[in-house]
Motif scaffolding. Structure first.
Motif, short mmCIF file in Angstrom:
data_model
loop_
_atom_site.label_atom_id
_atom_site.label_comp_id
_atom_site.label_asym_id
_atom_site.label_seq_id
_atom_site.Cartn_x
_atom_site.Cartn_y
_atom_site.Cartn_z
N UNK A 161 -35.49 -7.53 78.15
CA UNK A 161 -34.63 -6.47 78.64
C UNK A 161 -34.11 -5.55 77.56
N UNK A 162 -34.27 -5.94 76.30
CA UNK A 162 -33.82 -5.11 75.19
C UNK A 162 -35.01 -4.62 74.38
N UNK A 163 -35.86 -5.54 73.93
CA UNK A 163 -37.10 -5.17 73.25
C UNK A 163 -38.26 -5.11 74.24
N UNK A 164 -38.40 -6.16 75.02
CA UNK A 164 -39.51 -6.26 75.98
C UNK A 164 -39.03 -5.91 77.38
N UNK A 165 -39.84 -5.17 78.10
CA UNK A 165 -39.50 -4.80 79.48
C UNK A 165 -39.98 -5.91 80.42
N UNK A 166 -39.55 -7.12 80.12
CA UNK A 166 -40.03 -8.31 80.83
C UNK A 166 -39.16 -8.70 82.01
N UNK A 167 -37.91 -8.24 82.05
CA UNK A 167 -37.05 -8.62 83.17
C UNK A 167 -37.64 -8.17 84.50
N UNK A 168 -38.25 -6.99 84.52
CA UNK A 168 -38.86 -6.49 85.76
C UNK A 168 -40.03 -7.37 86.19
N UNK A 169 -40.73 -7.95 85.23
CA UNK A 169 -41.82 -8.86 85.57
C UNK A 169 -41.26 -10.12 86.21
N UNK A 170 -40.17 -10.66 85.65
CA UNK A 170 -39.51 -11.82 86.25
C UNK A 170 -39.12 -11.53 87.70
N UNK A 171 -38.54 -10.34 87.92
CA UNK A 171 -38.13 -9.98 89.27
C UNK A 171 -39.30 -9.83 90.22
#
Length: 226
Positions: A13-23
């Protein structure tokens, strides 16, 4: 403004846009089981920044009695790892900002709730790992965010006091950890409930990482030279 002696970054969520993948993965698994998309999305926002143990506790409450929480959690994280491994997306301005700091010889570390092994794998896949002097995972600290321990211990790994470091976080739990550790802290909000105010901790707030770094004087020396 005197630049910090080191820069400490959250990862998801800060470096990697990974939170959207989790969602997205949570929706893909739960909606076919009868959960409403809106309910899954709203619940997921409450999970951002949680430790593994806290995530399991919240999942137990959301999925309901008798649910196979371990089964869901395993499938969820396995699919996220697969998608992130195939294509590690970065948040805006991250690649250029980290490269610019590295070019200045800045000391940098990652402080994440994700396990250290997974964090190093994801950062490697994103082409960022070599820029960081240390990566401290959630399974490698004495207490997890929002406790200040992760940032205190990351600064110690670099031989510094926390107040000599700037810390960057997207989540409320993460920024609480950074502020209470004594870091010069900037929150770069990502996925959070639209009606939820930011915590009033005295942190700076920025729209992206490049702006956050400018706020703490990260590029002051280079700007003078230019």
């Amino acid at each position: 403004m005197t630049p910090p002696l080191a820069y400490l970054f959250d990862m998801d969520g800060l470096l990697l846009d990974s939170e959207r993948i989790y969602g997205a993965v949570a929706r893909d698994i739960l909606v076919p089981q009868g959960f409403e998309v809106e309910a899954v999305d709203a619940f997921f926002l409450t999970m951002v920044g949680c430790s593994g143990a806290e995530s399991v506790r919240r999942l137990e409450m959301f999925l309901g009695a008798g649910a196979d929480v371990d089964g869901f959690n395993g499938a969820w994280h396995a699919e996220v790892a697969k998608r992130v491994g195939a294509n590690v997306p970065l948040r805006p301005t991250v690649r250029d900002s980290v490269a610019r700091l590295a070019g200045q010889g800045a000391r940098m570390a990652v402080v994440t709730s994700t396990s250290g092994e997974a964090a190093r794998r994801h950062l490697g896949g994103a082409g960022l790992l070599d820029h960081f002097e240390a990566v401290l995972g959630g399974d490698e600290v004495s207490a997890r965010k929002p406790d200040p321990a992760p940032y205190v211990e990351a600064a110690a790994l670099l031989g510094l006091a926390p107040d000599m470091c700037a810390a960057f976080e997207d989540s409320d739990r993460g920024i609480t950890s950074a502020v209470h550790a004594g870091c010069r802290a900037v929150q770069v909000p990502d996925m959070r409930p639209a009606d939820l105010p930011l915590p009033a901790l005295g942190q700076l707030v920025a729209p992206d990482l490049a702006t956050a770094l400018e706020m703490v004087g990260a590029f002051a020396q280079r700007n003078v030279a230019e």
